[in-house]
Design an enzyme around this catalytic site. Structure first.
Site, PDB file in Angstrom:
ATOM      1  N   HIS A   1      -4.517  -2.534   2.900  1.00 27.37           N
ATOM      2  CA  HIS A   1      -3.848  -1.461   2.157  1.00 27.37           C
ATOM      3  C   HIS A   1      -4.403  -0.080   2.494  1.00 27.37           C
ATOM      4  CE1 HIS A   1      -6.330  -1.974  -1.883  1.00 27.37           C
ATOM      5  NE2 HIS A   1      -7.109  -1.749  -0.881  1.00 27.37           N
ATOM      6  N   GLU A   2      -3.593   0.911   2.206  1.00 28.99           N
ATOM      7  CA  GLU A   2      -3.853   2.298   2.645  1.00 28.99           C
ATOM      8  C   GLU A   2      -3.995   2.377   4.166  1.00 28.99           C
ATOM      9  OE1 GLU A   2      -3.210   3.845   0.166  1.00 28.99           O
ATOM     10  OE2 GLU A   2      -3.914   2.615  -1.485  1.00 28.99           O
ATOM     11  N   GLY A   3      -3.184   1.599   4.855  1.00 34.56           N
ATOM     12  CA  GLY A   3      -3.208   1.592   6.323  1.00 34.56           C
ATOM     13  C   GLY A   3      -4.088   0.472   6.858  1.00 34.56           C
TER      14      GLY A   3
ATOM     15  N   HIS B   1      -5.572   2.797  11.421  1.00 40.71           N
ATOM     16  CA  HIS B   1      -6.687   3.746  11.362  1.00 40.71           C
ATOM     17  C   HIS B   1      -7.308   3.990  12.731  1.00 40.71           C
ATOM     18  CE1 HIS B   1      -6.830   4.696   7.145  1.00 40.71           C
ATOM     19  NE2 HIS B   1      -6.384   3.473   6.936  1.00 40.71           N
TER      20      HIS B   1
END
Lengths: 599, 599
Positions: free
Chosen positions: A440-442, A447
């Site tokens: 989650h969050e990429g 990243h």
């Protein structure tokens, strides 16, 4: 009492490594001093021990349920949200306007770390509210601020971040949720679309859920440039001042491997074409606005991963000190008593891996908080450079703990042996809870591309240079002042030099080759970067530790720091070698291999 | 139909890499030929698809329950055991005496791999029966063989392996279960003690459970030298030929993170002092006898880990080919259609890691089976050397797939993104099921000590020399005959040379230093050994693939093999460098650090 983190270590990092005194001197934080910060941490400890940790296992066992279109969560969630609000934790780093404590970001990071170590799932709800409220504070009109911020900060309402859609996860440019203006004066829009994977997107622990929704205004440009941000509450007041349901439907609840204490839902906006949302900030600026929340959330993910690993470390450490099994390899007499497993070399190695990962990651994350504080309130000359360095380090600080946390929690299980695989002990939950962090969050892959494809090359490499200068400064300081650590400084220097070379090679490639080729090993580059960044953190931590020992202030804590640093340089930093070998290879395998060869 | 493994790959390994024709020429296997082996694999495929795979998810969701002292499992278990028996799979490698198929070990390994990929938990029950029956066949009197073996082979009864006790897991010398002779003539003993973590130790899918129990006869020596092996049935016939319950009580059922389809129980023997067991084989020979079953079980663990990873690989591969998301980095126009994620470089990397791990591990395991067949039935001149090599490779073949399987299943989840973390897709189950493999049948740490502390130094290093000669033979063959692969042969040669140096360094240390120092990094040594052994397997697979291409028989399968080998040499083999750096270091950190520094 169960230990889930080390307060001594947290304070060591805040005061001896990152000099929070410097932060406290900033004008904006003048209401605080070291004593008040310690009291804040005391309060965080108490809250974590009383309200969060006791429910950590239960919130995993009693999962959220979707019942007649409404998500029901563990009853403690309501109490937690209320007490989070009352304790001022949700507004911790907010200013006076809404009664915030105006704490340095480093301190709110520290308390979030404590909460995450006590109960990861529980700590997610308020963090989401915090991010949503701060976004509204930053970009909202007075009306929007007054309407939404106080109830978010008090824990009475829940905030969310609604980005992902069924056909647009990693690819944000493909978001389809639509917004049609209905009232230019009030910036009110009619919203229609589907959002998936919305954490805390609906639950009965709060009175209302405030979604921050990325959507595309009718006629806006394609791609990410056409995204705007909307506040879409689950409940609104109508013209007669009555509270009515907005047209936001919870159409699904995800059943997950871990992170079970927080519901993740599928939301449908405007099925009856009467879903209303307020435009937040300027049209078509949604993505960059959302990234304020996203970037904080990414640091938050790193903190949570580190927090979970911390809790797993102490669980396995305590077990290793109590559990008696086997003898030293040189002891052949089966009549001698068995020894605690903490005395076996391989168990020590697995404990040191966890300790090095937890304390190294936490150090990196608090370093990021230091930069965030300085970028927010420091003098003009440092502001920009710290903001850039923070930008550069964000994907690293998110991914290193998440990826290495899997190994750390796996090692925690190994120390328990077969027992660790059973639900009688908490370590299997840590292992399951950890895995969400690489997603989650990429994802880690996203990243990698963010770091190499954006952060490294931005401004002609200005952030990367700022970073290497910071690391070099530490290396120089050691070489000049602390002879005992010189060989580690040299090892780090060597690794940094190789990172610079690889970066140069890749940057040159960026100019000559297709972007696809330049980025093919971005995930490995990120991994390499993380190993070196955390190596730097270990050198940073070794400095005050060695000084304390040299000044006869040494104790087991400082010695333990030096042993763990040694572990890092002996066992972790060498992992950079394999990555460098690959990153220096000319083989374009990942480009050349086609899906027809994946069979 | 869901794909959970590649039949083409399995046959490629069996026929083109390991020349099962050579095995089939052995006298003992003369009833079989290539056609009959293929029919056997067809039957295994059918069985796996019809009886195992459809219940894979359900057996995870509907866990075993302990109800009034009796374990209840998924109803399909009874059908599975019955059909396993009827299909002859439990007695697959047994001889005529009990109606076995007398299949080569390589073929029974292959079928176990198929079954494990279809439904890991389900495949454990019959494998345990197989191991128990074979032990009784090897060491039992005619009476014991007649009494127990037929019902174990037919799937009517369940076999188990009962070693671990509450205070003796990894440390077998501390086993306390007691046996007192009551009837010298019949070798009948009264057994008392506790055994924990007994897989399939009690369930309602069979009529009886036959435990093979390690216990210490009254007056026997301390340590492992005083252990004997007993057959302890759950139900026995009494003197009036009536079936009565033996005094074996199921006192607990473990609730696990994964591997939920198989019950693991806590057993109490002789609480009422009327638990009877038959001595199997000679007194005080229990451990070495048990190790016949253990060594097969360890290869079985490697096969299961590989099988789970195979299933996860195909799940994520199919998803990657269907799921459309994002565009190539060079494509900036958001109006172009999104592409299947299999086309992204990082997704290809994660798929190749899985494929390389699965096919490399399976190759190593079938190589072990080849050695096992040759050691069982080959000519005198190869028998001993293959037995030694098999002994040496057993900890490697157990651990490499188990440890790398965690990364593989993690990558499978990454490819699904957030969806992979949810129970709607099978990959999260594969991730949970995988983790048991680094724990049962000896943790990875125990296998490191087994490899370095026992196998490497045994007989003055004879097995290690046999291994390096085998690898060198492959390298030489490539250098002489297949020029296209020379650079990979050289890479492997270089790695092998470094492994030899490290091994020499450690062996010298074994003579000069305490055993504890020599063994401190045994787990890392095992990891290094695994990387090189699997690198060898990739070269072995590349040979027939390159030859096929050179002879214009090439197709996507062979090309795919070469791409995957390239992946292995570019991305996996370099991991050996970091390990070698550490293993060559003089820092005795793990010895010097004490528990007081683990805080």
């Amino acid at each position: 009492m169960s230990q889930f983190y080390s307060r001594r270590n947290l304070e060591f990092l805040m005061t001896e490594v990152f000099k929070i005194e410097e932060v406290l001197k900033l004008d904006v934080y003048k209401g605080h001093d070291l004593d008040s910060i310690r009291m804040t941490l005391d309060a965080a400890d108490q809250f974590a021990e009383r309200e969060l940790y006791p429910f950590f296992r239960e919130m995993d066992q009693i999962e959220p349920k979707l019942d007649q279109g409404k998500v029901k969560v563990h009853p403690q969630v309501r109490a937690i949200m209320k007490k989070y609000g009352e304790g001022g934790w949700i507004s911790a780093s907010a200013g006076d306007e809404f009664g915030g404590m105006n704490l340095p970001i480093m301190v709110s990071s520290a308390s979030n770390f404590i909460f995450g170590a006590a109960n990861f799932s529980a700590s997610v709800y308020p963090q989401l509210s915090m991010g949503a409220a701060r976004l509204i504070e930053t970009y909202g009109s007075d009306y929007l601020k007054e309407t939404f911020v106080p109830n978010l900060y008090s824990g009475v309402w829940q905030g969310t971040m609604a980005m992902t859609e069924p056909d647009a996860g990693s690819s944000l440019s493909d978001l389809k949720t639509k917004a049609v203006s209905i009232d230019d004066e009030n910036d009110l829009y009619r919203i229609t679309g589907q959002k998936i994977f919305i954490s805390a997107g609906d639950h009965d622990g709060v009175g209302n859920v405030i979604h921050l929704v990325l959507a595309r205004i009718e006629g806006a440009p394609e791609g990410v440039k056409g995204l705007s941000l909307f506040i879409v509450p689950q409940k609104m007041t109508n013209e007669e001042d009555k509270v009515v349901l907005n047209d936001v439907k919870t159409t699904g609840l995800y059943h997950k491997m871990g992170y079970k204490g927080t519901p993740i839902v599928h939301l449908s906006f405007g099925e009856q074409d009467r879903c209303y949302g307020h435009l937040l900030g300027e049209p078509n600026e949604g993505l960059s606005q959302m990234f304020q929340m996203m970037n904080e959330a990414r640091i938050g993910v790193g903190l949570s991963a580190t927090a979970i690993a911390s809790s797993a470390y102490y669980a396995s450490l305590n077990y290793a000190k109590e559990r008696v099994q086997g003898r030293k390899p040189d002891e052949k007499n089966p009549n001698t008593p068995q020894i605690p497993i903490v005395e076996h070399a391989d168990v020590k190695r697995m404990l040191l891996q966890q300790k090095a990962m937890v304390e190294g990651s936490l150090s990196l994350l608090l370093n990021c908080s230091y930069y965030a504080d300085m970028a927010k309130a420091g003098t003009q000359d440092v502001k920009e450079i710290y903001r850039l360095t923070l930008d550069l380090l964000t994907p690293v600080a998110k991914t290193y703990p998440s990826e290495n946390g899997m190994l750390a929690t796996s090692n925690a299980i190994q120390i328990f042996g077969g027992a660790g695989y059973c639900r009688d002990f908490p370590v299997e939950q840590y292992y399951r809870d950890m895995k969400i962090h690489t997603l989650h969050e990429g994802t880690s892959g996203i990243h990698g591309m963010d770091l190499l494809g954006r952060k490294i090359i931005m401004g002609g490499g200005i952030a990367f240079r700022a970073f290497t200068e910071e690391v070099s400064k530490t290396i120089k300081k050691v070489k000049m002042e602390i002879l005992e650590l010189t060989r580690y400084a040299e090892k780090l220097n060597d690794a940094l030099f190789r990172l610079q070379n690889v970066t140069m090679r890749l940057s040159t490639m960026a100019m000559k080759e297709k972007k696809e080729v330049f980025l093919m090993d971005a995930t490995l580059y990120l991994e390499l970067f993380g190993i070196i960044a955390v190596g730097w953190q270990w050198l940073l931590q070794a400095i005050p530790s060695q000084i304390a020992i040299n000044e006869n202030r040494g104790d087991e804590f400082y010695e333990s720091k030096l042993y763990t640093m040694r572990y890092y340089f002996e066992y972790e930093l060498p992992k950079s070698e394999s990555l460098i070998t690959r990153l220096n290879s000319a083989d374009k395998l990942l480009i050349e291999v086609s899906k027809d060869h994946l069979i």
